[in-house]
Design a protein around this motif. Structure first.
Motif, PDB file in Angstrom:
ATOM      1  N   PHE A  19     -10.100  -3.510 -15.690  1.00 36.43           N
ATOM      2  CA  PHE A  19     -10.103  -2.773 -14.427  1.00 36.43           C
ATOM      3  C   PHE A  19      -8.744  -2.878 -13.727  1.00 36.43           C
ATOM      4  CE2 PHE A  19     -11.163  -2.843  -9.778  1.00 36.43           C
ATOM      5  CZ  PHE A  19     -11.468  -1.503  -9.658  1.00 36.43           C
ATOM      6  N   ALA A  20      -8.153  -4.070 -13.751  1.00 38.75           N
ATOM      7  CA  ALA A  20      -6.888  -4.280 -13.049  1.00 38.75           C
ATOM      8  C   ALA A  20      -5.693  -3.755 -13.826  1.00 38.75           C
ATOM      9  CB  ALA A  20      -6.701  -5.773 -12.755  1.00 38.75           C
ATOM     10  N   PHE A  21      -5.795  -3.674 -15.142  1.00 36.81           N
ATOM     11  CA  PHE A  21      -4.630  -3.381 -15.972  1.00 36.81           C
ATOM     12  C   PHE A  21      -4.418  -1.895 -16.210  1.00 36.81           C
ATOM     13  CE2 PHE A  21      -1.940  -3.495 -19.751  1.00 36.81           C
ATOM     14  CZ  PHE A  21      -1.076  -4.523 -19.440  1.00 36.81           C
ATOM     15  N   LEU A  22      -5.491  -1.107 -16.216  1.00 34.99           N
ATOM     16  CA  LEU A  22      -5.367   0.277 -16.674  1.00 34.99           C
ATOM     17  C   LEU A  22      -4.512   1.130 -15.747  1.00 34.99           C
ATOM     18  CD1 LEU A  22      -6.616   2.177 -18.977  1.00 34.99           C
ATOM     19  CD2 LEU A  22      -7.881   3.145 -17.072  1.00 34.99           C
ATOM     20  N   TRP A  23      -4.771   1.066 -14.437  1.00 39.84           N
ATOM     21  CA  TRP A  23      -4.028   1.927 -13.516  1.00 39.84           C
ATOM     22  C   TRP A  23      -2.524   1.639 -13.538  1.00 39.84           C
ATOM     23  CZ3 TRP A  23      -1.041   1.432  -9.080  1.00 39.84           C
ATOM     24  CH2 TRP A  23      -0.794   2.624  -8.379  1.00 39.84           C
ATOM     25  N   PRO A  24      -2.087   0.374 -13.498  1.00 43.01           N
ATOM     26  CA  PRO A  24      -0.639   0.136 -13.594  1.00 43.01           C
ATOM     27  C   PRO A  24      -0.025   0.686 -14.874  1.00 43.01           C
ATOM     28  CG  PRO A  24      -1.734  -1.827 -12.792  1.00 43.01           C
ATOM     29  CD  PRO A  24      -2.814  -0.885 -13.216  1.00 43.01           C
ATOM     30  N   THR A  42       3.819   0.298  -5.313  1.00 40.71           N
ATOM     31  CA  THR A  42       4.090  -1.129  -5.478  1.00 40.71           C
ATOM     32  C   THR A  42       2.991  -1.982  -4.868  1.00 40.71           C
ATOM     33  OG1 THR A  42       6.471  -0.716  -5.459  1.00 40.71           O
ATOM     34  CG2 THR A  42       5.743  -2.970  -5.026  1.00 40.71           C
ATOM     35  N   GLY A  43       2.540  -1.636  -3.674  1.00 44.38           N
ATOM     36  CA  GLY A  43       1.482  -2.412  -3.034  1.00 44.38           C
ATOM     37  C   GLY A  43       0.195  -2.402  -3.833  1.00 44.38           C
ATOM     38  N   THR A  44      -0.184  -1.233  -4.340  1.00 44.37           N
ATOM     39  CA  THR A  44      -1.403  -1.144  -5.142  1.00 44.37           C
ATOM     40  C   THR A  44      -1.256  -1.896  -6.460  1.00 44.37           C
ATOM     41  OG1 THR A  44      -1.799   1.030  -4.177  1.00 44.37           O
ATOM     42  CG2 THR A  44      -3.073   0.471  -6.132  1.00 44.37           C
ATOM     43  N   TRP A  45      -0.070  -1.825  -7.049  1.00 43.94           N
ATOM     44  CA  TRP A  45       0.203  -2.554  -8.288  1.00 43.94           C
ATOM     45  C   TRP A  45       0.005  -4.058  -8.070  1.00 43.94           C
ATOM     46  CZ3 TRP A  45       4.602  -0.469 -11.829  1.00 43.94           C
ATOM     47  CH2 TRP A  45       4.563  -1.104 -13.076  1.00 43.94           C
ATOM     48  N   GLU A  65      -1.220   3.156 -16.941  1.00 44.89           N
ATOM     49  CA  GLU A  65      -1.357   4.594 -17.143  1.00 44.89           C
ATOM     50  C   GLU A  65      -0.709   5.429 -16.035  1.00 44.89           C
ATOM     51  OE1 GLU A  65      -2.679   6.112 -19.718  1.00 44.89           O
ATOM     52  OE2 GLU A  65      -3.378   4.338 -20.782  1.00 44.89           O
ATOM     53  N   VAL A  66      -0.718   4.927 -14.802  1.00 41.70           N
ATOM     54  CA  VAL A  66      -0.280   5.729 -13.662  1.00 41.70           C
ATOM     55  C   VAL A  66       0.941   5.132 -12.971  1.00 41.70           C
ATOM     56  CG1 VAL A  66      -0.972   6.716 -11.442  1.00 41.70           C
ATOM     57  CG2 VAL A  66      -2.646   6.536 -13.302  1.00 41.70           C
ATOM     58  N   ALA A  67       0.854   3.856 -12.598  1.00 41.07           N
ATOM     59  CA  ALA A  67       1.916   3.260 -11.776  1.00 41.07           C
ATOM     60  C   ALA A  67       3.242   3.149 -12.523  1.00 41.07           C
ATOM     61  CB  ALA A  67       1.472   1.881 -11.286  1.00 41.07           C
ATOM     62  N   LEU A  68       3.188   2.825 -13.810  1.00 38.89           N
ATOM     63  CA  LEU A  68       4.427   2.658 -14.575  1.00 38.89           C
ATOM     64  C   LEU A  68       5.244   3.955 -14.603  1.00 38.89           C
ATOM     65  CD1 LEU A  68       6.214   0.863 -16.319  1.00 38.89           C
ATOM     66  CD2 LEU A  68       4.800   1.472 -18.290  1.00 38.89           C
ATOM     67  N   PRO A  69       4.658   5.111 -14.967  1.00 38.00           N
ATOM     68  CA  PRO A  69       5.450   6.342 -14.907  1.00 38.00           C
ATOM     69  C   PRO A  69       5.913   6.694 -13.493  1.00 38.00           C
ATOM     70  CG  PRO A  69       3.468   6.672 -16.218  1.00 38.00           C
ATOM     71  CD  PRO A  69       3.328   5.352 -15.549  1.00 38.00           C
ATOM     72  N   LEU A  70       5.069   6.440 -12.477  1.00 38.10           N
ATOM     73  CA  LEU A  70       5.455   6.760 -11.106  1.00 38.10           C
ATOM     74  C   LEU A  70       6.641   5.916 -10.652  1.00 38.10           C
ATOM     75  CD1 LEU A  70       1.991   7.172  -9.306  1.00 38.10           C
ATOM     76  CD2 LEU A  70       3.632   8.963  -9.895  1.00 38.10           C
ATOM     77  N   ARG A  71       6.627   4.637 -10.986  1.00 40.97           N
ATOM     78  CA  ARG A  71       7.735   3.782 -10.559  1.00 40.97           C
ATOM     79  C   ARG A  71       9.015   4.156 -11.282  1.00 40.97           C
ATOM     80  NH1 ARG A  71       9.651  -2.302 -10.875  1.00 40.97           N
ATOM     81  NH2 ARG A  71      11.023  -2.137  -9.083  1.00 40.97           N
ATOM     82  N   MET A 117       6.007  -7.034 -13.086  1.00 39.05           N
ATOM     83  CA  MET A 117       6.441  -5.701 -13.498  1.00 39.05           C
ATOM     84  C   MET A 117       6.587  -4.750 -12.310  1.00 39.05           C
ATOM     85  SD  MET A 117       4.241  -5.122 -17.017  1.00 39.05           S
ATOM     86  CE  MET A 117       4.843  -3.440 -17.225  1.00 39.05           C
ATOM     87  N   ALA A 118       5.846  -5.018 -11.233  1.00 33.81           N
ATOM     88  CA  ALA A 118       5.939  -4.160 -10.051  1.00 33.81           C
ATOM     89  C   ALA A 118       7.199  -4.419  -9.243  1.00 33.81           C
ATOM     90  CB  ALA A 118       4.714  -4.372  -9.162  1.00 33.81           C
TER      91      ALA A 118
END
Length: 429
Positions: free
Chosen positions: A242-247, A383-386, A249-255, A311-312
């Motif tokens: 649950f904690a790993f997927l969003w960073p 970053t905060g959500t990550w 799949e989504v946060a890494l490309p956004l950052r 990573m964030a």
């Protein structure tokens, strides 16, 4: 005169059946590679036909039946045995893919894709728990971690090989070509499965009719309610997914986009993660039985959470790739260890139902993670959500610690007042 016997001591456990484990890994490599190629080809074809709504329809047509059939697949594996479920469902899947290749060759409508996705997802849900049971039949308890680490390597390599293969196939030969490749992967797995399951027997039938398949489909959830160790292992796996997927799949490309690093930074980070996970999975295949469980579950889980938070905050793409590689090292050890600890704690005769529920922890975490954290990021930013995700990932090693302290139950519980179960007698499949 003193003689020295070379026979193994009675206390020595049975050795793993590495030949059959090799067949299992080979067959799974073929079928998983074909499956990932088919996923890429079907999604791309759906996009070409109807855009975002079409690909969403195809994804839901595959994932929802798969999640539902996971529950029944576990009950069937416990009732019929893994051999019957794997061989019959894989043979059916092979036939469906072959027919689907013929139908989609001249079709320009979305509905053939949806129909194939529904049947394909349902059959994958049936075979998933049974495949999870097979490794426990091939490797004794003390070597199960090594077998799971070896299988983890296959699961890491399958998308790396299958995704570009699917992209090439859909350009070169269309969706039909990808379906034929997926069918060929099923054929290889079917041949390997005959070797892997040879001699495995069907569980004995009870004296009475017993509960219905629908009622047995909830056995996995009842196990979580009754056994603290299983429950905490499930929580540990769910929290990490649950904690790993969003960073990832989504946060890494956004950052990477926001920092101006480009898509190359994303590719480098994901590649470094994959390499790290492969290295530690390979080490686990050789040494997992020698590494203490707290190290594999708690230390690596903590490292995953800390690395995810780092990573964030890293300042550059090279540092991002280095941290991602370290996170991959922890992941390649932690994931198989969670699966192994869960399998070892399941009461006898309930492994299929337990594995079906355990699989739901990953399948259910994916859409929930995307929905929750995508909404949260509107208020907290990327970053905060990550960092929130990293904090939630720390719940996984905490849950693993509680699981290790809970008693393990290997015998199926007997209801109060019920007579003792008779000694089982095996029947051939």
């Amino acid at each position: 005169m003193t003689t020295h016997s070379t026979a193994p001591s009675p206390e020595a456990g049975p050795a793993p059946d590495w030949r059959r484990i090799g067949s299992f890994v080979t067959g799974q490599a073929a079928v998983q590679c074909g499956s990932f190629a088919l996923i890429i080809a079907m999604n791309w074809t759906a996009v070409q036909m109807g855009g975002r709504s079409a690909v969403t329809c195809v994804i839901l047509a595959s994932t929802l039946p798969r999640a539902l059939m996971l529950l029944f697949g576990g009950a069937l594996a416990d009732t019929l045995g893994p051999r019957a479920v794997v061989l019959r469902a894989t043979a059916t899947r092979l036939a469906v893919l072959a027919v689907g290749a013929l139908i989609t060759a001249g079709a320009d409508s979305l509905w053939p894709l949806v129909a194939v996705a529904v049947v394909e997802g349902s059959l994958l849900g049936l075979t998933g728990p049974a495949s999870g049971v097979l490794l426990t039949r091939l490797a004794p308890q003390e070597h199960l971690g090594r077998a799971n680490s070896l299988f983890s390597m296959v699961m890491r390599l399958a998308p790396i090989a299958g995704s570009p293969l699917g992209a090439w196939l859909v350009v070169a030969g269309g969706l039909s070509g990808a379906m034929l490749v997926a069918a060929a992967g099923c054929a290889v797995w079917l041949l390997c499965a005959f070797h892997v399951t040879r001699g495995m027997v069907r569980p004995a039938r009870g004296a009475g009719s017993g509960p219905s398949l629908f009622r047995r489909s909830g056995d996995g959830l009842l196990l979580l309610a009754r056994h603290p160790r299983l429950r905490w292992m499930f929580v540990a796996c769910f929290c990490m997914d649950f904690a790993f997927l969003w960073p990832a799949e989504v946060a890494l490309p956004l950052r990477a986009s926001g920092e101006g690093w480009g898509i190359g930074a994303v590719a480098a980070a994901l590649s470094a993660f994959s390499v790290g996970a492969l290295v530690s999975a390979a080490a686990g295949a050789a040494l997992a039985h020698r590494i203490p469980a707290p190290v594999k579950l708690v230390v690596t889980g903590t490292g995953l959470a800390v690395g995810l938070g780092a990573m964030a905050l890293v300042p550059s793409p090279p540092v991002l790739a280095a941290v991602a590689g370290a996170v991959g090292l922890c992941s390649g050890m932690n994931g198989p260890a969670l699966v192994t600890a869960y399998q070892q704690a399941v009461p006898e005769g309930k492994l299929g139902a337990a594995m079906s529920t355990f699989s739901l922890s990953s399948i259910g975490a994916a859409p929930l993670s995307l929905a929750v954290f995508s909404s949260l990021s509107a208020a907290l930013g990327v970053t905060g959500t990550w960092l929130v995700c990293a904090c939630l990932a720390l719940c996984s090693p905490v849950a693993a610690t509680l699981a290790l302290r809970a008693p393990a139950t290997r015998k199926a519980p007997v209801p109060p007042g019920a007579p003792a179960a008779p000694e089982p007698t095996a029947t051939a499949v």
